[in-house]
Design an enzyme around this catalytic site. Sequence first.
Site, PDB file in Angstrom:
ATOM      1  N   GLU A   1     -10.171   5.927   3.148  1.00 11.41           N
ATOM      2  CA  GLU A   1      -9.997   4.490   3.442  1.00 11.41           C
ATOM      3  C   GLU A   1     -10.777   4.037   4.672  1.00 11.41           C
ATOM      4  O   GLU A   1     -11.206   2.881   4.742  1.00 11.41           O
ATOM      5  CB  GLU A   1      -8.501   4.170   3.608  1.00 11.41           C
ATOM      6  CG  GLU A   1      -7.699   4.279   2.331  1.00 11.41           C
ATOM      7  CD  GLU A   1      -7.143   5.666   2.051  1.00 11.41           C
ATOM      8  OE1 GLU A   1      -6.368   5.815   1.075  1.00 11.41           O
ATOM      9  OE2 GLU A   1      -7.494   6.609   2.807  1.00 11.41           O
TER      10      GLU A   1
ATOM     11  N   MET B   1     -24.667  13.843  22.724  1.00 11.61           N
ATOM     12  CA  MET B   1     -24.431  12.989  23.880  1.00 11.61           C
ATOM     13  C   MET B   1     -23.383  13.594  24.804  1.00 11.61           C
ATOM     14  O   MET B   1     -23.475  13.480  26.036  1.00 11.61           O
ATOM     15  CB  MET B   1     -24.013  11.586  23.434  1.00 11.61           C
ATOM     16  CG  MET B   1     -24.080  10.556  24.547  1.00 11.61           C
ATOM     17  SD  MET B   1     -25.750  10.330  25.219  1.00 11.61           S
ATOM     18  CE  MET B   1     -26.469   9.236  23.985  1.00 11.61           C
TER      19      MET B   1
ATOM     20  N   LYS C   1       4.333  -4.936  -3.466  1.00 10.95           N
ATOM     21  CA  LYS C   1       4.048  -4.599  -4.860  1.00 10.95           C
ATOM     22  C   LYS C   1       4.751  -5.524  -5.841  1.00 10.95           C
ATOM     23  O   LYS C   1       4.177  -5.903  -6.876  1.00 10.95           O
ATOM     24  CB  LYS C   1       4.458  -3.145  -5.108  1.00 10.95           C
ATOM     25  CG  LYS C   1       4.107  -2.631  -6.500  1.00 10.95           C
ATOM     26  CD  LYS C   1       4.434  -1.149  -6.627  1.00 10.95           C
ATOM     27  CE  LYS C   1       4.045  -0.613  -8.002  1.00 10.95           C
ATOM     28  NZ  LYS C   1       4.296   0.847  -8.103  1.00 10.95           N
TER      29      LYS C   1
ATOM     30  N   PHE D   1       9.235   5.357   0.300  1.00  9.31           N
ATOM     31  CA  PHE D   1       8.059   6.217   0.187  1.00  9.31           C
ATOM     32  C   PHE D   1       6.785   5.411   0.473  1.00  9.31           C
ATOM     33  O   PHE D   1       6.548   4.356  -0.107  1.00  9.31           O
ATOM     34  CB  PHE D   1       7.998   6.814  -1.223  1.00  9.31           C
ATOM     35  CG  PHE D   1       6.775   7.660  -1.469  1.00  9.31           C
ATOM     36  CD1 PHE D   1       6.602   8.866  -0.812  1.00  9.31           C
ATOM     37  CD2 PHE D   1       5.796   7.236  -2.350  1.00  9.31           C
ATOM     38  CE1 PHE D   1       5.479   9.644  -1.034  1.00  9.31           C
ATOM     39  CE2 PHE D   1       4.666   8.009  -2.580  1.00  9.31           C
ATOM     40  CZ  PHE D   1       4.508   9.218  -1.915  1.00  9.31           C
ATOM     41  N   GLN D   2       5.979   5.906   1.390  1.00  8.59           N
ATOM     42  CA  GLN D   2       4.706   5.308   1.808  1.00  8.59           C
ATOM     43  C   GLN D   2       4.859   3.896   2.362  1.00  8.59           C
ATOM     44  O   GLN D   2       3.914   3.103   2.345  1.00  8.59           O
ATOM     45  CB  GLN D   2       3.676   5.346   0.677  1.00  8.59           C
ATOM     46  CG  GLN D   2       3.206   6.764   0.366  1.00  8.59           C
ATOM     47  CD  GLN D   2       1.994   6.823  -0.526  1.00  8.59           C
ATOM     48  OE1 GLN D   2       1.709   5.904  -1.292  1.00  8.59           O
ATOM     49  NE2 GLN D   2       1.256   7.924  -0.440  1.00  8.59           N
TER      50      GLN D   2
END
Length: 584
Positions: free
Chosen positions: A66, A493, A178, A128-129
Amino acid sequence: MNAVLHTTLLAPPDTPACRTGAQVLLDTLAALGVDTVFGYPGGAVLPIYDALHGETRIRHILVRHEQAAVHAAQGYARSTGRVGVVLVTSGPGMSNTTTGLLDALSDSVPVLCISGQVALTAIGTDAFQECDALGISRSVTKLNAQIRDAGLVQALVEHAFAVAAGGRPGPVLLDFPKDLQQQALPQRPLPAPRAAPPARSPAQPARVLQAAQWIAAARQPVFYGGGGLINAGPAACQAFADVVRLTHAPCTLTLMGLGAFPASDPQWLGMLGMHGTLEANLAMHEADLIVCIGARFDDRVTGRLDQFAPRARVIHVDVDPASIHKVRHADLPFVGSATEVLLALREALRALAPAPDRLAGWWQQIDAWRARQCLAFSDTPDVIAPQALMRQLNAQLRGRDAIVATDVGQHQMWAAQHLAFDAPRRWLTSGGAGTMGYGLPAAIGAQIAHPGLLVVCVSGDASVLMNLQELATARQHRTPVKLVLCNNSHMGMVRQWQQLIHGERYSHSYHDSMPDFVAVARGFGWDAARVSDRRALDAALATCLAAPGPFFLDVAVRADENCFPMIPAGRGHHEVMLAEPPRE
């Protein structure tokens, strides 16, 4: 005997008189001109993915992480001037976007991120999630909101789109539960979205005239442009170039502004800042007038602030009022559209017609600084200097209208120093956040937006590992990105700072177990090659750039090379470190 599981499928209503919230979302995006979405599916966003099935107006690009979805949307947005759109699920899907959202906020890139969320009835139950998407994203977005009424989907998406693109652009997040994605809504004609009014500066003819008079009277002026010029569009960049040429003054740009003024123009001084050219930095230090357009006096540009341009008056033009006086006081500020201010300033300067000979002494001094050749390096046949890699890449890109994305580190600075851009939207890099892993997905996003252009990602061996999985995205979506790896087996760097600032105490900056990048790339379906001989570099680059599909070129460069010029942290522009004592 196998059990039979009876389920009730949640399907869109059969009647054409109804649309689901997910379908209204896609209808609204399509009406706003969105043709591409970058995303990764999951449970809380499956109704939208179901609506995407068979959707012909919007192309979905399946990334592998993502974070990469946001970077790809940034590459799309930065190379087109349009809003990049991201679609992710709840929980870890949403939380994985935060680095990309931070990067977009830091660099003023318009991105709309739509995250799935558990159903309204489950919010607050540790479902959940489930995650606090608004709390997580608040500090890395211009605006975030949760859709609480399916009837407001269209209005909220239009508002989010306008906020992302308006003023100083940036990322916006919409959290979409949802159950509202599945909710049936009455079919209504979708009205044409209202375009956000362009940023305008109030009519200030007296102030514009004063600015023109200051410029005409200055004896050591410098024009200083930034990423805001790119965001303002090609018309702003053209007006900026016209104004610079009318005044016969030198011009420098920030890392994010490269391409806003042609690098081939004799008035171009090179990039400004920590790894900018000697002539650009010393010109800013000695200037009596700075004309700043679309830049914010970032610390990587100013160095030690109390020693930055100590004798200069400042004209500052920015669309974001918060940027005016934030770091450096502006003696003559303009808040609003860079395009409008520059067009008005161009007309005022044409009337004044500043004489070029008034700056003869100034250019004589600048030419003396240029003669010190601050970007010179040792180019030997036995090893590839990273600067030689960038010079040869630049030579092969000349005239090809290529887009270059980079990751972050030494290779990024060498690319900024040695690659020459004559047009905006051809240079994509992470400036404010300095995000390793930005380059490859950004290049993919740009290639999706410009399928006919050559798109090159310049990366480092540490940075490329951050989002290496996106090699699969490029292969799946047939994006012929070319990845040129500046491989020195270090976090370059970090190693440079440890050498120069931390007494050569090299703490965890060496990679002693790097993968065989050629084998890895081929495993993802890319063509690939490695080159370590300076005499073979040109041919290897030519093969890479001419490949019909994605190509990974692993270039072994001198491991201990440092990136100069360099202004150490806490130093002023007049304290530039060079690779060797300046030649007299």
